[in-house]
Design an enzyme around this catalytic site. Structure first.
Site, PDB file in Angstrom:
ATOM      1  N   ASN A  36      39.068 -33.840   2.924  1.00 19.06           N
ATOM      2  CA  ASN A  36      40.003 -33.793   1.882  1.00 19.06           C
ATOM      3  C   ASN A  36      41.259 -33.152   2.116  1.00 19.06           C
ATOM      4  O   ASN A  36      41.390 -32.929   0.747  1.00 19.06           O
ATOM      5  CB  ASN A  36      39.010 -32.889   1.004  1.00 19.06           C
ATOM      6  CG  ASN A  36      38.767 -31.536   1.197  1.00 19.06           C
ATOM      7  OD1 ASN A  36      38.800 -30.886   2.377  1.00 19.06           O
ATOM      8  ND2 ASN A  36      38.417 -31.109   0.581  1.00 19.06           N
ATOM      9  N   ARG A 108      18.317 -41.020   7.137  1.00 19.68           N
ATOM     10  CA  ARG A 108      18.340 -42.241   6.894  1.00 19.68           C
ATOM     11  C   ARG A 108      19.500 -42.857   8.080  1.00 19.68           C
ATOM     12  O   ARG A 108      17.640 -43.930   8.039  1.00 19.68           O
ATOM     13  CB  ARG A 108      19.074 -42.601   5.599  1.00 19.68           C
ATOM     14  CG  ARG A 108      19.314 -43.868   5.068  1.00 19.68           C
ATOM     15  CD  ARG A 108      20.248 -43.711   3.350  1.00 19.68           C
ATOM     16  NE  ARG A 108      21.551 -43.393   3.664  1.00 19.68           N
ATOM     17  CZ  ARG A 108      22.552 -44.043   3.890  1.00 19.68           C
ATOM     18  NH1 ARG A 108      21.946 -45.125   4.628  1.00 19.68           N
ATOM     19  NH2 ARG A 108      23.693 -43.360   4.257  1.00 19.68           N
ATOM     20  N   TYR A 147      31.662 -17.845   4.746  1.00 19.54           N
ATOM     21  CA  TYR A 147      32.082 -18.416   5.923  1.00 19.54           C
ATOM     22  C   TYR A 147      30.672 -18.294   6.906  1.00 19.54           C
ATOM     23  O   TYR A 147      30.156 -19.057   7.078  1.00 19.54           O
ATOM     24  CB  TYR A 147      32.912 -17.664   6.836  1.00 19.54           C
ATOM     25  CG  TYR A 147      33.274 -19.293   7.977  1.00 19.54           C
ATOM     26  CD1 TYR A 147      33.736 -20.086   8.102  1.00 19.54           C
ATOM     27  CD2 TYR A 147      33.651 -18.231   9.497  1.00 19.54           C
ATOM     28  CE1 TYR A 147      34.441 -21.216   9.477  1.00 19.54           C
ATOM     29  CE2 TYR A 147      33.698 -18.971  10.326  1.00 19.54           C
ATOM     30  CZ  TYR A 147      34.253 -20.457  10.392  1.00 19.54           C
ATOM     31  OH  TYR A 147      34.089 -21.573  11.535  1.00 19.54           O
ATOM     32  N   ARG A 188      45.699 -18.004  11.684  1.00 22.59           N
ATOM     33  CA  ARG A 188      45.014 -17.409  12.840  1.00 22.59           C
ATOM     34  C   ARG A 188      46.030 -16.739  13.984  1.00 22.59           C
ATOM     35  O   ARG A 188      46.619 -16.752  13.372  1.00 22.59           O
ATOM     36  CB  ARG A 188      44.244 -18.544  13.257  1.00 22.59           C
ATOM     37  CG  ARG A 188      43.292 -19.183  12.569  1.00 22.59           C
ATOM     38  CD  ARG A 188      42.508 -19.907  13.206  1.00 22.59           C
ATOM     39  NE  ARG A 188      42.926 -21.167  12.892  1.00 22.59           N
ATOM     40  CZ  ARG A 188      42.036 -22.060  13.087  1.00 22.59           C
ATOM     41  NH1 ARG A 188      40.680 -22.299  13.588  1.00 22.59           N
ATOM     42  NH2 ARG A 188      42.337 -23.614  12.545  1.00 22.59           N
TER      43      ARG A 188
HETATM   44  P1  NAD Z   1      40.850 -27.184  10.532  1.00 16.78           P
HETATM   45  O1  NAD Z   1      40.944 -26.343   9.049  1.00 16.78           O
HETATM   46  O2  NAD Z   1      42.053 -27.200  10.904  1.00 16.78           O
HETATM   47  O3  NAD Z   1      39.516 -28.282   9.925  1.00 16.78           O
HETATM   48  C1  NAD Z   1      39.117 -28.170   9.263  1.00 16.78           C
HETATM   49  C2  NAD Z   1      38.726 -29.490   8.246  1.00 16.78           C
HETATM   50  O4  NAD Z   1      37.852 -29.587   7.197  1.00 16.78           O
HETATM   51  C3  NAD Z   1      40.427 -29.812   7.584  1.00 16.78           C
HETATM   52  O5  NAD Z   1      40.858 -31.111   8.004  1.00 16.78           O
HETATM   53  C4  NAD Z   1      39.759 -29.611   5.930  1.00 16.78           C
HETATM   54  O6  NAD Z   1      41.237 -30.613   5.438  1.00 16.78           O
HETATM   55  C5  NAD Z   1      38.495 -30.345   6.435  1.00 16.78           C
HETATM   56  N1  NAD Z   1      38.004 -29.234   5.389  1.00 16.78           N
HETATM   57  C6  NAD Z   1      37.574 -28.613   4.753  1.00 16.78           C
HETATM   58  N2  NAD Z   1      37.192 -28.300   3.420  1.00 16.78           N
HETATM   59  C7  NAD Z   1      36.369 -29.714   3.150  1.00 16.78           C
HETATM   60  C8  NAD Z   1      35.356 -30.001   2.268  1.00 16.78           C
HETATM   61  N3  NAD Z   1      35.264 -30.055   1.363  1.00 16.78           N
HETATM   62  N4  NAD Z   1      35.529 -31.610   2.715  1.00 16.78           N
HETATM   63  C9  NAD Z   1      36.039 -32.637   3.490  1.00 16.78           C
HETATM   64  N5  NAD Z   1      36.102 -32.344   4.432  1.00 16.78           N
HETATM   65  C10 NAD Z   1      36.809 -30.261   4.237  1.00 16.78           C
HETATM   66  O7  NAD Z   1      40.309 -26.028  11.522  1.00 16.78           O
HETATM   67  P2  NAD Z   1      39.448 -26.309  12.863  1.00 16.78           P
HETATM   68  O8  NAD Z   1      40.147 -24.894  13.606  1.00 16.78           O
HETATM   69  O9  NAD Z   1      39.790 -27.005  13.497  1.00 16.78           O
HETATM   70  O10 NAD Z   1      37.898 -25.996  12.749  1.00 16.78           O
HETATM   71  C11 NAD Z   1      37.310 -26.728  12.680  1.00 16.78           C
HETATM   72  C12 NAD Z   1      35.281 -27.085  12.663  1.00 16.78           C
HETATM   73  O11 NAD Z   1      35.150 -26.291  14.118  1.00 16.78           O
HETATM   74  C13 NAD Z   1      35.447 -25.537  11.180  1.00 16.78           C
HETATM   75  O12 NAD Z   1      34.067 -26.460  10.797  1.00 16.78           O
HETATM   76  C14 NAD Z   1      35.153 -24.884  12.008  1.00 16.78           C
HETATM   77  O13 NAD Z   1      34.600 -23.496  10.939  1.00 16.78           O
HETATM   78  C15 NAD Z   1      34.288 -24.571  13.282  1.00 16.78           C
HETATM   79  N6  NAD Z   1      35.307 -23.598  13.988  1.00 16.78           N
HETATM   80  C16 NAD Z   1      36.675 -23.484  14.206  1.00 16.78           C
HETATM   81  C17 NAD Z   1      36.917 -22.750  15.488  1.00 16.78           C
HETATM   82  C18 NAD Z   1      38.570 -22.445  16.100  1.00 16.78           C
HETATM   83  O14 NAD Z   1      38.707 -21.353  16.861  1.00 16.78           O
HETATM   84  N7  NAD Z   1      39.392 -23.436  16.080  1.00 16.78           N
HETATM   85  C19 NAD Z   1      35.779 -21.889  15.394  1.00 16.78           C
HETATM   86  C20 NAD Z   1      34.763 -21.887  15.510  1.00 16.78           C
HETATM   87  C21 NAD Z   1      34.137 -22.604  14.332  1.00 16.78           C
HETATM   88  N1  UDP Z   2      45.218 -10.810  13.873  1.00 16.64           N
HETATM   89  C1  UDP Z   2      46.431 -10.682  13.862  1.00 16.64           C
HETATM   90  N2  UDP Z   2      47.837 -10.690  13.520  1.00 16.64           N
HETATM   91  C2  UDP Z   2      47.779 -11.833  13.084  1.00 16.64           C
HETATM   92  C3  UDP Z   2      46.525 -12.464  12.139  1.00 16.64           C
HETATM   93  C4  UDP Z   2      45.260 -12.526  13.185  1.00 16.64           C
HETATM   94  O1  UDP Z   2      46.358  -9.311  14.159  1.00 16.64           O
HETATM   95  O2  UDP Z   2      48.637 -11.875  12.653  1.00 16.64           O
HETATM   96  C5  UDP Z   2      43.605 -10.713  14.239  1.00 16.64           C
HETATM   97  C6  UDP Z   2      42.871  -9.832  13.584  1.00 16.64           C
HETATM   98  O3  UDP Z   2      42.730  -9.245  13.449  1.00 16.64           O
HETATM   99  C7  UDP Z   2      41.780 -10.189  14.234  1.00 16.64           C
HETATM  100  C8  UDP Z   2      41.963 -11.386  15.919  1.00 16.64           C
HETATM  101  O4  UDP Z   2      43.535 -11.076  14.952  1.00 16.64           O
HETATM  102  O5  UDP Z   2      41.634  -9.236  15.374  1.00 16.64           O
HETATM  103  C9  UDP Z   2      41.768 -12.753  14.983  1.00 16.64           C
HETATM  104  O6  UDP Z   2      42.308 -13.149  14.344  1.00 16.64           O
HETATM  105  P1  UDP Z   2      41.976 -15.232  13.610  1.00 16.64           P
HETATM  106  O7  UDP Z   2      42.409 -14.547  12.067  1.00 16.64           O
HETATM  107  O8  UDP Z   2      42.785 -15.837  14.996  1.00 16.64           O
HETATM  108  O9  UDP Z   2      40.686 -15.499  13.934  1.00 16.64           O
HETATM  109  P2  UDP Z   2      39.050 -14.222  13.803  1.00 16.64           P
HETATM  110  O10 UDP Z   2      38.089 -14.439  15.276  1.00 16.64           O
HETATM  111  O11 UDP Z   2      39.137 -13.287  13.201  1.00 16.64           O
HETATM  112  O12 UDP Z   2      38.139 -15.169  12.936  1.00 16.64           O
END
Ligand code: NAD
Ligand code: UDP
Length: 326
Positions: A36, A108, A147, A188
């Site tokens: 989305n 399904r 989350y 992040r």
């Molecule tokens: P991201 O925000 O870049 O990707 C998430 C995607 O989901 C986006 O493209 C967003 O538009 C889409 N989205 C959000 N809500 C939606 C909805 N209701 N319907 C359809 N699409 C929707 O983040 P990412 O880092 O690529 O994360 C991808 C997945 O991996 C997520 O589920 C996240 O929770 C999980 N994850 C990522 C990390 C990380 O460090 N990157 C860590 C733990 C888990």
């Molecule tokens: N953080 C920080 N400065 C920033 C953004 C994040 O010090 O500008 C810290 C945040 O408080 C956390 C860690 O970096 O302790 C990782 O944050 P992030 O949002 O990347 O991911 P999280 O692991 O907390 O989901």
């Protein structure tokens, strides 16, 4: 030889999803990317649109959709704290209703389905490093709960569809992952520090910077996800399995490394630590090594260099801050 499949990637236009789509297309599969665009933009998948095996659907996973597929990677969910706290109720709906919708589709279609779960289900962990057997320490009432609890509920749904409906499920718990195509305004830590250093803004450390994270490069992570999806033995290995890089850094060490790698006038400034910010995080990846023969190959300095190069190649003005939380 891999047999070719029709694969749905929800959240496929995102940071991890777009790279996953690329990898699956390169293996010759038919890929449906559903998104989305809440936290991403079409530019992440623009280069895939001319591939006849690629299909892009703008759709919200909280609404049911009927597709015929062999496999589903469920990644749709805002992942950065600023993004998922922007509309916390929607975040919970996305995790829970999204999981119900894709699990119904998997049931399904008799499709195998993988859930992108997270280290956040461990909350602010009292056990270090975190093994999959650890049940976590989450504040159900705090700003991260939408989350954390949404992802925990999704894991429960996955296991119940598995036990009660025989759905072939896979759970991966992803630890902090970074790399090209992170949204420059997602808030992040790695995207913030690199963007701040490149634009000469101050580097914002939240708290005293002693909290730790373990950073995994995108390509390693996506390789682990694909291995988990393709894993056949032992019969019924659903996970959860931790995927992350076990090298742990303090946030202060990360800030210093970014300052060393980018020629900048930025200085470190300290800002208040957000509520419930986990104090330490590091994956125990014994299971991933044993069952998937997987471990990260790209260490932080090398991965940061690739990420910095990508941030240098984009025009940040092309990226809209999706929320005011950056
Ligand atoms: P991201 O925000 O870049 O990707 C998430 C995607 O989901 C986006 O493209 C967003 O538009 C889409 N989205 C959000 N809500 C939606 C909805 N209701 N319907 C359809 N699409 C929707 O983040 P990412 O880092 O690529 O994360 C991808 C997945 O991996 C997520 O589920 C996240 O929770 C999980 N994850 C990522 C990390 C990380 O460090 N990157 C860590 C733990 C888990
Ligand atoms: N953080 C920080 N400065 C920033 C953004 C994040 O010090 O500008 C810290 C945040 O408080 C956390 C860690 O970096 O302790 C990782 O944050 P992030 O949002 O990347 O991911 P999280 O692991 O907390 O989901």
């Amino acid at each position: 030889m891999t047999s070719l499949k029709r694969i749905l990637v929800t959240g496929g236009a995102g940071f991890l999803g777009s790279h996953l789509c690329e990898r699956l297309l390169a293996q010759g599969h038919d890929v449906i990317c559903l998104d989305n665009f809440f936290t991403s933009q079409k530019s992440n998948v623009l280069h895939l649109l001319s591939n006849p095996n690629f299909e892009l659907i703008r759709h919200d996973v909280t609404v049911p959709i009927f597709l015929e597929v062999d496999e589903i990677f469920n990644l749709a969910c805002p992942a950065a704290p600023g993004h998922y706290q922007f509309n916390p109720i929607k975040t919970m709906k996305t995790s829970v209703m999204g999981a119900i919708n894709v699990l119904g589709m998997a049931k399904r279609c008799r499709a195998r389905i993988l859930q992108a779960s997270t280290s956040e289900i461990y909350g602010d962990p009292e056990i270090h490093p975190q093994p999959e057997t650890y049940r976590g320490c989450v504040n159900t009432l705090g700003p991260r709960a939408c989350y954390d609890e949404g992802k925990r509920a999704a894991e429960t749904l996955f296991m119940d569809y598995h036990r009660h409906n025989g759905v072939d499920v896979r759970l991966v718990r992803i630890f902090n992952t970074y790399g090209p195509r992170m949204h420059p305004y997602d808030g992040r830590v790695i995207s913030n520090f690199i963007r701040q250093a490149l634009t000469g803004e101050d580097i914002t450390i939240f708290g005293d910077g002693s909290q730790t994270r373990s950073f995994c490069y995108r390509d390693d992570l996506v390789e682990g996800m694909i291995r988990m999806m393709d894993h056949e033995e032992p019969e019924g290995f659903t996970g959860p399995v931790n995927l992350g890089n076990p090298h742990e850094f303090t946030i202060k060490q990360l800030a210093e490394l970014v300052l060393e790698m980018i020629d900048t006038k930025s200085k470190i400034v300290y800002r208040p630590l957000p509520m419930d910010d986990p104090t330490q995080r590091k994956p125990d990846i014994t299971l991933a090594k044993k069952y998937l023969n997987w471990e990260p190959t790209i260490q932080l300095r090398e991965g940061l260099q690739k990420t910095i190069d990508w941030f240098k190649s984009i025009r940040m003005t092309d990226y809209r801050p999706p929320t005011p939380h950056y």
